[in-house]
Design an enzyme around this catalytic site. Structure first.
Site, short mmCIF file in Angstrom:
data_model
loop_
_atom_site.label_atom_id
_atom_site.label_comp_id
_atom_site.label_asym_id
_atom_site.label_seq_id
_atom_site.Cartn_x
_atom_site.Cartn_y
_atom_site.Cartn_z
N SER A 17 0.89 41.91 84.19
CA SER A 17 0.50 43.06 85.21
C SER A 17 1.75 43.74 85.87
O SER A 17 2.67 42.93 86.56
CB SER A 17 -0.61 42.66 86.20
OG SER A 17 -0.80 43.51 87.18
N GLY A 75 5.37 37.29 91.88
CA GLY A 75 6.28 38.08 91.43
C GLY A 75 6.08 39.25 90.12
O GLY A 75 4.81 39.62 89.91
N GLU A 76 7.06 40.18 90.08
CA GLU A 76 6.92 41.23 89.15
C GLU A 76 7.42 40.79 87.86
O GLU A 76 8.56 41.03 87.70
CB GLU A 76 7.64 42.46 89.80
CG GLU A 76 7.83 43.78 88.71
CD GLU A 76 6.50 44.32 88.38
OE1 GLU A 76 5.71 44.69 88.94
OE2 GLU A 76 6.51 44.14 87.10
N CYS A 105 -6.15 37.26 94.34
CA CYS A 105 -5.14 38.21 94.11
C CYS A 105 -4.46 38.49 95.36
O CYS A 105 -5.07 38.94 96.56
CB CYS A 105 -5.61 39.28 93.81
SG CYS A 105 -6.43 39.46 92.04
N CYS A 159 0.15 43.09 100.11
CA CYS A 159 0.23 41.80 99.26
C CYS A 159 1.32 40.89 100.19
O CYS A 159 2.33 41.19 100.45
CB CYS A 159 0.95 42.28 97.94
SG CYS A 159 1.56 40.90 96.85
N CYS A 179 8.70 37.90 95.48
CA CYS A 179 8.56 39.21 94.70
C CYS A 179 9.44 40.21 95.37
O CYS A 179 9.34 40.31 96.67
CB CYS A 179 7.16 39.68 94.65
SG CYS A 179 6.97 41.34 93.65
N ASN A 232 -8.15 41.39 99.28
CA ASN A 232 -8.22 40.08 99.75
C ASN A 232 -7.34 39.81 101.16
O ASN A 232 -6.02 40.48 101.14
CB ASN A 232 -7.79 39.03 98.90
CG ASN A 232 -8.92 39.00 97.72
OD1 ASN A 232 -9.70 38.95 97.99
ND2 ASN A 232 -8.02 39.09 96.62
N CYS A 251 -3.63 31.98 86.10
CA CYS A 251 -2.96 33.02 86.63
C CYS A 251 -1.54 32.54 87.01
O CYS A 251 -1.48 31.61 87.74
CB CYS A 251 -3.65 33.48 88.00
SG CYS A 251 -2.83 34.78 88.94
N SER A 290 -1.00 47.89 88.04
CA SER A 290 -1.65 47.98 89.36
C SER A 290 -1.33 49.66 89.74
O SER A 290 -0.29 50.04 90.15
CB SER A 290 -0.91 47.10 90.26
OG SER A 290 -1.00 45.72 89.80
N LEU A 291 -2.57 50.24 89.71
CA LEU A 291 -2.46 51.64 89.92
C LEU A 291 -2.70 51.79 91.56
O LEU A 291 -1.90 52.44 92.20
CB LEU A 291 -3.79 52.31 89.40
CG LEU A 291 -3.80 53.79 89.38
CD1 LEU A 291 -2.37 54.59 89.07
CD2 LEU A 291 -4.83 54.46 89.08
N GLU A 302 3.40 29.09 92.65
CA GLU A 302 2.12 28.84 92.57
C GLU A 302 1.13 29.20 91.14
O GLU A 302 1.68 30.13 90.60
CB GLU A 302 1.07 29.52 93.72
CG GLU A 302 1.35 28.78 94.99
CD GLU A 302 1.20 29.57 96.32
OE1 GLU A 302 0.42 29.29 97.15
OE2 GLU A 302 1.59 30.89 96.27
N CYS A 351 4.88 45.87 98.18
CA CYS A 351 3.59 46.26 98.26
C CYS A 351 3.04 46.13 99.50
O CYS A 351 3.28 44.86 99.97
CB CYS A 351 2.70 46.10 97.07
SG CYS A 351 3.29 46.38 95.46
N1 SAH Z 1 3.58 41.90 90.49
C1 SAH Z 1 2.29 42.36 89.67
C2 SAH Z 1 1.54 41.13 89.28
C3 SAH Z 1 1.17 40.14 90.43
S1 SAH Z 1 0.08 40.93 91.56
C4 SAH Z 1 1.53 43.49 90.15
O1 SAH Z 1 1.82 44.10 91.11
O2 SAH Z 1 0.84 44.09 89.12
C5 SAH Z 1 -1.52 40.88 90.86
C6 SAH Z 1 -2.58 42.05 91.15
O3 SAH Z 1 -2.95 41.38 92.61
C7 SAH Z 1 -2.22 43.44 91.40
O4 SAH Z 1 -2.93 44.20 90.83
C8 SAH Z 1 -2.14 43.51 92.84
O5 SAH Z 1 -2.55 45.05 92.97
C9 SAH Z 1 -3.16 42.71 93.47
N2 SAH Z 1 -3.22 42.52 94.89
C10 SAH Z 1 -1.98 42.43 95.44
N3 SAH Z 1 -2.25 41.94 96.94
C11 SAH Z 1 -3.38 42.20 96.97
C12 SAH Z 1 -4.52 41.87 97.95
N4 SAH Z 1 -3.96 41.43 99.29
N5 SAH Z 1 -5.83 41.99 97.52
C13 SAH Z 1 -6.35 42.19 96.32
N6 SAH Z 1 -5.43 42.37 95.19
C14 SAH Z 1 -4.09 42.20 95.52
FE1 SF4 Z 2 4.70 42.15 93.83
FE2 SF4 Z 2 2.81 42.73 92.75
FE3 SF4 Z 2 2.58 41.80 95.07
FE4 SF4 Z 2 3.46 44.11 94.46
S1 SF4 Z 2 1.33 43.53 94.30
S2 SF4 Z 2 4.43 42.68 96.36
S3 SF4 Z 2 4.51 43.89 92.60
S4 SF4 Z 2 3.37 40.54 93.51
#
Ligand code: SAH
Ligand code: SF4
Length: 366
Positions: free
Chosen positions: A196, A164-165, A337, A120, A113, A295, A106, A219-220, A93, A117
């Site tokens: 990111s 993805g990461e 996101c 996500c 991935c 989200n 984006c 992504s802290l 996507e 997390c």
């Molecule tokens: N894998 C990488 C980049 C893709 S995720 C990473 O984790 O940084 C992109 C961003 O979306 C990250 O900052 C992640 O923390 C955020 N994210 C993931 N799931 C989310 C959700 N359900 N709601 C809001 N942000 C989310």
């Molecule tokens: Fe992968 Fe980023 Fe989602 Fe974590 S937040 S599962 S690293 S896509």
């Protein structure tokens, strides 16, 4: 993996032309193909008119490498979400967020991935495979062309925040980056390309050593070790303390700052005490913070924070660091996101387009 034209740099194109023609090839021919692919952004080999016809004929044996549009959704806020087909039947996507005359892409770096997390949706897919450099670039080439944006890509922002990461696919991400920011290539601005990461420490260090690289966002998402372990289990491998140390020693360029993303999970990491701890963690970094209210998604065991919590958190962080609240884009089409999972079939969304599967292409046998 089958090589495709899109994704090759000049040296690889040169080697390919010599292989196909069975004779020495002057370097300018490779540059012609390179510029046609990335700068003129031709849609197929036939359009590389600078090249003699018999060479074009030979090049048609190589898969071109642009993705095939499978589905396409448009949000009420103008955001577009594309499901793009890859040559092996998988799909990824890509999201386009228009904002005045500035557009943000984006893009995805992997199919699925492997990082688990808890908030996500993409994590639910697991890792299917890495994207090639061509598949990373192809997302931008296709979506830019589909939206008539091909003329001025300098103004585009690109964030590797889709599926993805990116740091677990670093060689391909870097190869794509070099072509994307090359003025003879796609010609994006290096300052407008951001990657990111969930915090893959050795790869952050590797990225810092690269002369051409995207900006770094982390992504802290938590304010202390145990909390981060709960919501981002990768923290058990890469501890928060070590992540912060890697951020402190990261070699920022003169114009660069670090971005920290912080997904606010209602009642979990959104207290004033969390905000104060974030300030302490980031205090002496050249950094800004982007807050993202969760989200929601099916089976995501967290809640959105209240607007009051978001405002209070931001007010505390803002006293020390620039801190913004990310506007959710494309919520109605699951493009925001963390929502990128190929769920269109189950979601009941009606796509704008449903394309037939691509015709099989002959592959190059080496
Ligand atoms: N894998 C990488 C980049 C893709 S995720 C990473 O984790 O940084 C992109 C961003 O979306 C990250 O900052 C992640 O923390 C955020 N994210 C993931 N799931 C989310 C959700 N359900 N709601 C809001 N942000 C989310
Ligand atoms: Fe992968 Fe980023 Fe989602 Fe974590 S937040 S599962 S690293 S896509």
């Amino acid at each position: 993996m089958t090589p495709t034209l899109v994704g090759l740099d000049t040296a690889a194109i040169h080697a390919l032309l010599e292989q196909l023609t069975g004779a020495p090839v002057p370097p300018f021919r490779a540059r012609q193909v390179y510029e046609a692919l990335y700068h003129q952004r031709v849609a197929n080999v036939t359009a590389i008119t600078a090249l003699p016809a018999p060479w074009r004929e030979k090049l048609t044996a190589v898969p071109f490498g642009l993705p095939t549009p499978l589905q396409d959704f448009r949000s009420v806020d103008g955001t577009r979400r594309y499901l793009l087909g890859l040559h092996d039947g998988r799909s990824v996507e890509t999201v386009l967020m228009p904002e005045g005359d500035r557009h943000t892409f984006c893009i995805s770096s992997q199919v699925g991935c492997p990082v688990n997390c808890q908030f996500c949706l993409t994590a639910r897919l697991g890792l299917e495979r890495n994207l090639t450099a061509g598949e990373i670039i192809g997302q931008i080439l296709y979506v830019a062309a589909d939206n008539g944006l091909a003329a001025d890509l300098q103004k585009l922002n690109v964030v590797m925040m889709g599926q993805g990461e990116p740091l677990l696919n670093l060689p391909n991400v870097l190869q794509a980056t070099r072509i994307l920011v090359d003025e003879h290539g796609v010609g994006l601005s290096e300052r407008r390309l951001t990657l990111s990461t969930s915090g893959i420490i050795p790869k952050i260090e590797e990225l810092g050593r690269e002369p051409i690289r995207p900006k770094l966002a982390i992504s802290l998402n938590a304010s202390y070790e145990d909390q981060r372990r709960q919501i981002m289990p990768i923290t058990k491998k890469y501890h928060l303390k070590d992540l912060m140390a890697a951020c402190k020693s990261y070699p920022l360029r003169s114009w660069e700052h670090l971005t920290f993303e912080y997904v606010l999970l209602g009642g979990v990491n959104d207290t004033d005490a969390d905000a104060r701890r974030v300030v302490t963690l980031l205090g002496n970094l050249r950094a800004k913070v982007n807050l993202i209210a969760l989200n929601p998604g099916p089976d995501i065991p967290f809640e959105r924070p209240t607007p009051e919590r978001v405002a209070s958190f931001q007010a505390i962080v803002r006293r020390s660091l620039p801190c913004f609240v990310r506007k959710p884009r494309g919520l109605d089409i699951f493009a925001a996101c963390g929502q990128l999972k190929r769920m269109s079939e189950e979601s009941g969304l009606v796509p704008l387009t449903v394309a037939p599967p691509p015709p099989a292409r002959p592959s190059l046998h080496r």
